[in-house]
Design a protein around this motif. Sequence first.
Motif, PDB file in Angstrom:
ATOM      1  N   LEU A  31      37.823  42.124  51.383  1.00  0.00           N
ATOM      2  CA  LEU A  31      38.315  42.333  50.022  1.00  0.00           C
ATOM      3  C   LEU A  31      39.354  41.276  49.684  1.00  0.00           C
ATOM      4  O   LEU A  31      39.888  40.621  50.572  1.00  0.00           O
ATOM      5  CB  LEU A  31      38.951  43.726  49.891  1.00  0.00           C
ATOM      6  N   ARG A  34      44.573  40.774  46.258  1.00  0.00           N
ATOM      7  CA  ARG A  34      44.954  41.365  44.965  1.00  0.00           C
ATOM      8  C   ARG A  34      44.351  42.755  44.801  1.00  0.00           C
ATOM      9  O   ARG A  34      45.006  43.668  44.292  1.00  0.00           O
ATOM     10  CB  ARG A  34      44.513  40.473  43.814  1.00  0.00           C
ATOM     11  N   TYR A  35      43.105  42.931  45.231  1.00  0.00           N
ATOM     12  CA  TYR A  35      42.449  44.237  45.113  1.00  0.00           C
ATOM     13  C   TYR A  35      43.111  45.257  46.037  1.00  0.00           C
ATOM     14  O   TYR A  35      43.360  46.395  45.630  1.00  0.00           O
ATOM     15  CB  TYR A  35      40.961  44.093  45.417  1.00  0.00           C
TER      16      TYR A  35
END
Length: 77
Positions: A31, A34-35
């Motif tokens: 991932l 930021r996520y």
Amino acid sequence: MDLKEVMAINLRRIRHVKKMTQEELADGAGLSVRYVGAIERADVSASVTVLGRIAKALGVEAADLIKRTAAHPHRAR
């Protein structure tokens, strides 16, 4: 407190216990940093697929990320 907030709290707590940075977790789960940060802030809801990837990267069961504890009991609305 909704489930998104419960997950945010549990994710942050477990990540700290495992002494992982957001970057390490993001890399392990495939991932973006930021996520992962947005999930930890409860800005976004993670899909069950993402929940599973995060749990695997942390070495925990997915249920551990959404389990309510005494620290954040379910509140009736």
